[in-house]
Design a protein around this motif. Structure first.
Motif, PDB file in Angstrom:
ATOM      1  N   ILE A 333    -108.857  -4.541  62.471  1.00 52.19           N
ATOM      2  CA  ILE A 333    -108.218  -3.290  62.036  1.00 52.19           C
ATOM      3  C   ILE A 333    -108.491  -2.238  63.113  1.00 52.19           C
ATOM      4  CG2 ILE A 333    -108.379  -3.581  59.154  1.00 52.19           C
ATOM      5  CD1 ILE A 333    -110.732  -2.017  59.262  1.00 52.19           C
ATOM      6  N   LEU A 334    -109.248  -2.461  64.197  1.00 52.86           N
ATOM      7  CA  LEU A 334    -109.786  -1.550  65.054  1.00 52.86           C
ATOM      8  C   LEU A 334    -108.739  -1.605  66.237  1.00 52.86           C
ATOM      9  CD1 LEU A 334    -113.377  -1.036  65.623  1.00 52.86           C
ATOM     10  CD2 LEU A 334    -111.676   0.689  64.505  1.00 52.86           C
ATOM     11  N   SER A 335    -108.474  -3.027  66.420  1.00 53.80           N
ATOM     12  CA  SER A 335    -107.588  -3.505  67.720  1.00 53.80           C
ATOM     13  C   SER A 335    -106.169  -2.985  67.542  1.00 53.80           C
ATOM     14  CB  SER A 335    -107.686  -4.941  67.653  1.00 53.80           C
ATOM     15  OG  SER A 335    -108.951  -5.269  68.043  1.00 53.80           O
ATOM     16  N   PRO A 336    -105.273  -3.411  66.406  1.00 53.57           N
ATOM     17  CA  PRO A 336    -103.965  -3.093  66.227  1.00 53.57           C
ATOM     18  C   PRO A 336    -103.725  -1.414  66.508  1.00 53.57           C
ATOM     19  CG  PRO A 336    -104.622  -4.194  64.383  1.00 53.57           C
ATOM     20  CD  PRO A 336    -105.840  -4.066  65.099  1.00 53.57           C
ATOM     21  N   GLY A 337    -104.704  -0.652  66.355  1.00 56.57           N
ATOM     22  CA  GLY A 337    -104.779   0.578  66.680  1.00 56.57           C
ATOM     23  C   GLY A 337    -104.678   1.022  68.158  1.00 56.57           C
ATOM     24  N   ILE A 338    -105.236  -0.130  68.884  1.00 54.66           N
ATOM     25  CA  ILE A 338    -105.260   0.225  70.443  1.00 54.66           C
ATOM     26  C   ILE A 338    -103.728  -0.554  70.840  1.00 54.66           C
ATOM     27  CG2 ILE A 338    -106.143  -0.330  72.473  1.00 54.66           C
ATOM     28  CD1 ILE A 338    -108.955  -0.531  70.841  1.00 54.66           C
ATOM     29  N   ASP A 339    -103.479  -1.578  70.295  1.00 56.56           N
ATOM     30  CA  ASP A 339    -102.096  -2.183  71.029  1.00 56.56           C
ATOM     31  C   ASP A 339    -101.605  -3.100  69.732  1.00 56.56           C
ATOM     32  OD1 ASP A 339    -100.218  -3.524  71.919  1.00 56.56           O
ATOM     33  OD2 ASP A 339    -101.164  -4.035  73.798  1.00 56.56           O
ATOM     34  N   VAL A 340    -100.623  -2.583  68.938  1.00 61.00           N
ATOM     35  CA  VAL A 340    -100.249  -3.070  67.775  1.00 61.00           C
ATOM     36  C   VAL A 340     -99.437  -4.571  68.172  1.00 61.00           C
ATOM     37  CG1 VAL A 340     -97.922  -1.772  67.672  1.00 61.00           C
ATOM     38  CG2 VAL A 340     -99.237  -2.578  65.592  1.00 61.00           C
ATOM     39  N   LYS A 341     -99.149  -4.675  69.201  1.00 58.02           N
ATOM     40  CA  LYS A 341     -98.264  -5.832  69.581  1.00 58.02           C
ATOM     41  C   LYS A 341     -99.131  -6.697  70.041  1.00 58.02           C
ATOM     42  CE  LYS A 341     -93.803  -6.626  71.828  1.00 58.02           C
ATOM     43  NZ  LYS A 341     -92.709  -6.059  73.107  1.00 58.02           N
ATOM     44  N   LYS A 342     -99.985  -6.474  70.855  1.00 58.82           N
ATOM     45  CA  LYS A 342    -100.746  -7.638  71.259  1.00 58.82           C
ATOM     46  C   LYS A 342    -101.812  -8.202  70.203  1.00 58.82           C
ATOM     47  CE  LYS A 342    -104.490  -8.163  74.960  1.00 58.82           C
ATOM     48  NZ  LYS A 342    -105.519  -7.460  75.755  1.00 58.82           N
ATOM     49  N   TYR A 343    -102.122  -7.376  69.307  1.00 61.00           N
ATOM     50  CA  TYR A 343    -103.216  -7.519  68.372  1.00 61.00           C
ATOM     51  C   TYR A 343    -102.218  -7.922  66.941  1.00 61.00           C
ATOM     52  CZ  TYR A 343    -106.480  -6.467  71.837  1.00 61.00           C
ATOM     53  OH  TYR A 343    -107.053  -6.238  72.807  1.00 61.00           O
ATOM     54  N   SER A 344    -101.062  -8.140  66.932  1.00 58.95           N
ATOM     55  CA  SER A 344    -100.272  -8.285  65.775  1.00 58.95           C
ATOM     56  C   SER A 344    -100.741  -9.470  64.885  1.00 58.95           C
ATOM     57  CB  SER A 344     -98.744  -8.235  66.104  1.00 58.95           C
ATOM     58  OG  SER A 344     -98.563  -9.704  66.456  1.00 58.95           O
ATOM     59  N   LEU A 346    -103.772 -10.398  64.076  1.00 59.95           N
ATOM     60  CA  LEU A 346    -105.398 -10.232  63.745  1.00 59.95           C
ATOM     61  C   LEU A 346    -105.097  -9.787  62.186  1.00 59.95           C
ATOM     62  CD1 LEU A 346    -107.030  -9.023  66.756  1.00 59.95           C
ATOM     63  CD2 LEU A 346    -106.744 -11.132  66.097  1.00 59.95           C
ATOM     64  N   PRO A 347    -104.326  -8.693  61.554  1.00 61.97           N
ATOM     65  CA  PRO A 347    -104.626  -8.697  60.425  1.00 61.97           C
ATOM     66  C   PRO A 347    -104.093  -9.829  59.270  1.00 61.97           C
ATOM     67  CG  PRO A 347    -103.518  -6.736  61.598  1.00 61.97           C
ATOM     68  CD  PRO A 347    -103.584  -7.982  62.595  1.00 61.97           C
ATOM     69  N   PHE A 348    -103.538 -10.662  60.027  1.00 69.25           N
ATOM     70  CA  PHE A 348    -103.238 -11.815  59.071  1.00 69.25           C
ATOM     71  C   PHE A 348    -103.980 -12.955  59.175  1.00 69.25           C
ATOM     72  CE2 PHE A 348     -99.277  -9.523  60.094  1.00 69.25           C
ATOM     73  CZ  PHE A 348     -98.412  -9.447  58.947  1.00 69.25           C
ATOM     74  N   ALA A 349    -105.074 -12.720  60.127  1.00 68.98           N
ATOM     75  CA  ALA A 349    -106.204 -13.700  60.071  1.00 68.98           C
ATOM     76  C   ALA A 349    -107.197 -13.415  58.853  1.00 68.98           C
ATOM     77  CB  ALA A 349    -106.830 -13.775  61.439  1.00 68.98           C
ATOM     78  N   SER A 350    -106.665 -13.400  57.893  1.00 70.14           N
ATOM     79  CA  SER A 350    -107.756 -13.173  56.781  1.00 70.14           C
ATOM     80  C   SER A 350    -107.183 -13.593  55.461  1.00 70.14           C
ATOM     81  CB  SER A 350    -107.755 -11.657  56.832  1.00 70.14           C
ATOM     82  OG  SER A 350    -108.288 -11.116  55.485  1.00 70.14           O
TER      83      SER A 350
END
Ligand code: SF4
Lengths: 452, 247
Positions: A333-344, A346-350
């Motif tokens: 939840i922190l990383s998409p706040g920094i770069d939403v494209k690069k970490y797109s 991660l929020p689905f890895a759950s």
């Protein structure tokens, strides 16, 4: 690289993945036992969460107060809006000292700012003094966990590495022997460094002091031997008063490792005579996150790592699968706040199982924020095939007739096709799992015939 | 008391017998149950994939279908959680939507909290491993969560307590996720299968005869893995066991 492909790679070595899962589960269980010894545990979480909420809504005032008090105490306070500024400030201090080698105790913030490669490029030798951190540094890897940086490595890996780097006996895997060798190696580094860098666990505006927690005492060792101490903190690390510290210290160690208290909780308030103390306050995207209503309370995080240990995804995909400085649920939840494209991904890895939210000592609603990020990310992606199929699904589900027809068709198709050629999404289902047998009639059809 | 049966789409299509068991069970518990024919899906698959905003039509359909009942009961914790927490707020929905959300219940929760049945009397001489599905457990709080410092409870276990011969097996990791997670099962296929395998081993190592749960989706995932690996363990929904035990 996306999380699913990284996870699949990690899982190729099933035995190792299993060992990784067991190791972290062991830490999680230690945490359970230790937290359950405290009858007021849930109360403590509530209080901690409340204090952090209060800090976040008054952050500007507290930061100003911290700067004022710390300066009065003789600390040099610096402000950095991003990683680049932070690194520059550090380098300038080093240049003034003509310092070519520093020791650093575990600091996730400096990882986030990629301080090591920056300093090395500028001719400064950086030695991470936390044992786990030193190990991953030897391997030229970032930490794979925020509390247990080398948790992905087995004893054998470390023995091999130390044999190469520290000339220990080949094949000797005795932890005591290896730790001893590392200590000796680090001792020389401590003695030679003029500047020590540490992170900050808690900064207290009331007194203008800050607290650093380590289990190995390496922060103290570095700081006491050096002439200059540079402490780097994210601006969210504030707790208002000294009296609040007890709440957080009790929660932090138990959540992190199941210990009742971290071995060394060192307070720094003013420089020793003849020495210098610098405090760098770093934003690096934090005010942006603070401005996002749905995600701002991710800044309450005290970096205990409990959400990683409990996360069934993290345990089975390893820290590197996230590709971000802070991995695991909170990182997602922190990383998409920094770069939403690069970490797109991660929020689905759950699976949104919610274990992270229940384990979190400051009650961050992590899994709910993962859900919210999914909504934001699909919006940011614009029109995609997946999006169109969702609209199609909505079209089907809003109409009972369309639903009935497509359900019938789906069952008929599944019955006639072997798993291997069933259309794409279900293909992934069929790789490791059988599909359920398709019944002759749906419940709806049964009900219509038999009950209405 | 007018009770509407909400049978989630995948149960409707693949597990009609779970729907039948739920219906029969509620009838045995003296409920006046009917199944509104216009129901489709709650919208969870889309919302969990990040497309909550595209479920307005589905949500409207759901509210229209169920608004006139006193209670809406479903044999699925995750669909109930979706209805209660993740339906998009409809502009015109207002009070009606809030009411529908408030009167939607998961089956075991409905039996214990609304019907006030403490325990079911009957017989079912089998060794059961129970899979506590996360959305039911940590979302609806159907059972205690091992992370929290709270007194242990489990609504399904309580209902089973009076059933003769039923042996409840405690698992090593009593509330670990099975790795289904809706579209996660497909988008993170490798992880999902590994988690399922691990979950299954916990049950098998404890020699359970039947793996039971309150969410067919998790059971479908675990059963799919068991079948692929030729494990003979059986799977039953909570409703099927309770329904069989009574009769
Ligand atoms: S989010 Fe909570 S559990 Fe995770 S590291 Fe931060 S404080 Fe710990």
């Amino acid at each position: 690289m996306s999380h699913p492909s990284q996870a699949a790679k990690f899982l190729k070595d099933e035995k190792r993945a299993h060992w990784h899962d067991e190791t972290l589960w062991f830490v999680r269980e230690k945490r359970d036992i230790s937290s359950k010894k405290i009858p007021e545990w849930e109360e403590l979480r509530k209080i901690a969460s409340g204090i952090k909420d209060h800090v976040l809504s008054n952050l500007d005032n507290y930061l100003a107060e911290l700067e004022k008090k710390a300066t009065e105490n003789g600390i040099h306070v610096h402000w950095a809006k991003d990683a680049e500024e932070h690194n520059k400030i550090v380098l300038e201090i080093l240049k003034k000292q003509k310092c070519k080698a520093i020791v650093k105790s575990k600091s996730i913030l400096t990882e986030e700012c990629h301080l090591n490669p920056f300093l090395e490029k500028n001719g400064v030798e950086v030695v991470d003094t936390d044992l786990g951190e030193r190990i991953v540094q030897f391997m030229k890897q970032p930490p794979s966990h925020i509390v247990l940086p080398a948790i992905h490595l087995k004893k054998g890996d470390i023995s091999e590495l130390f044999h190469k780097k520290l000339k220990t006996q080949k094949g000797n895997e005795d932890p005591e022997y290896l730790t001893h060798a590392a200590r000796e190696h680090l001792r020389n580094k401590f003695l030679g460094a003029k500047v020590a860098i540490t992170g900050v666990n808690f900064a207290i505006p009331e007194t203008g002091e800050f607290v650093v927690c380590t289990n190995e005492g390496n922060a103290d060792m570095g700081v006491h031997l050096a002439d200059v101490h540079i402490a780097c903190m994210g601006i969210e690390k504030i707790i208002p008063r000294r009296a609040d510290l007890g709440v957080f210290l009790r929660l932090l160690a138990r959540s992190a490792t199941g210990q009742s208290i971290t071995n060394y909780n060192s307070h720094f308030r003013s420089p020793a005579p003849g020495k210098e103390l610098h405090l760098i306050l770093v934003d690096n995207g934090r005010t942006n996150q603070l401005a996002r209503d749905k995600f701002k309370n991710s800044l309450k995080c005290i970096r205990c790592g409990a959400c990683m240990n409990t996360c069934p995804i993290y345990r089975r995909s390893g820290g590197y699968s996230y590709g971000s400085t802070v991995p695991g649920p909170i990182g997602s939840i922190l990383s998409p706040g920094i770069d939403v494209k690069k970490y797109s991904t991660l929020p689905f890895a759950s699976t949104l199982c919610g274990s992270c939210s229940d384990v979190c000592p400051v009650k961050i609603n992590i899994h709910e924020q993962l859900y919210e990020w999914r909504q934001e990310i699909t919006k940011a992606q614009g029109i995609t095939g997946k999006g169109l199929s969702m609209q199609l699904a909505n079209g089907i589900f809003k109409s009972p007739l369309a639903y009935k027809i497509s359900g019938k068709m789906l069952r008929a198709t599944l019955k006639t096709l072997p798993n291997s050629i069933i259309y794409n999404p279900l293909n992934a289902w069929g790789k490791g799992r059988d599909l359920p047998a398709t019944p002759k009639q749906s419940f709806k059809e049964w009900y219509q015939k038999n009950r209405s | 008391m007018k009770v509407a049966l909400f049978i989630p789409c995948y149960i409707d299509q693949f597990y009609p017998h779970v729907g039948q068991a739920t219906l029969e069970l509620l009838e045995k518990l003296n409920c006046n149950v009917s199944y509104p024919m216009n129901q489709t899906c709650c919208g969870q698959p889309m919302a969990n994939s990040g497309y909550e905003r595209d479920t307005e039509g589905t949500t409207r359909q759901f509210i229209e279908t169920f608004k006139d009942f006193d209670y809406i009961v479903a044999p699925s914790g995750s669909c109930v959680l979706h209805v209660k927490e993740h339906q998009p707020c409809l502009k015109e929905g207002g009070k009606e939507q809030a009411e529908v959300q408030a009167k939607t219940y998961e089956l075991s929760e409905f039996i214990t909290d609304i019907l006030k049945v403490d325990t079911i009397q009957g017989s079912f001489p089998h060794k059961i491993g129970f899979h506590s599905s996360c959305h039911g457990q940590r979302g609806l709080r159907l059972s205690s969560s091992s992370e929290l410092n709270e007194a242990p409870f489990n609504k399904a276990k309580a209902l089973f307590a009076g059933i003769k011969g039923l042996e409840w097996v405690e698992l090593a990791r009593k509330d670990e996720c099975c790795g289904f997670g809706g579209t996660f099962a497909v988008s993170e296929e490798a992880l999902s299968v590994q988690m399922g395998k691990d979950r299954l081993s916990d049950h098998l190592e404890h020699q359970v005869e039947i793996i039971c749960g309150g969410d067919v989706s998790c059971l479908m995932h675990l059963q799919g893995i068991a079948q692929r690996n030729n494990n003979q363990v059986k799977f039953m929904h909570l409703a099927e066991i309770l329904n069989q035990a009574i009769s």
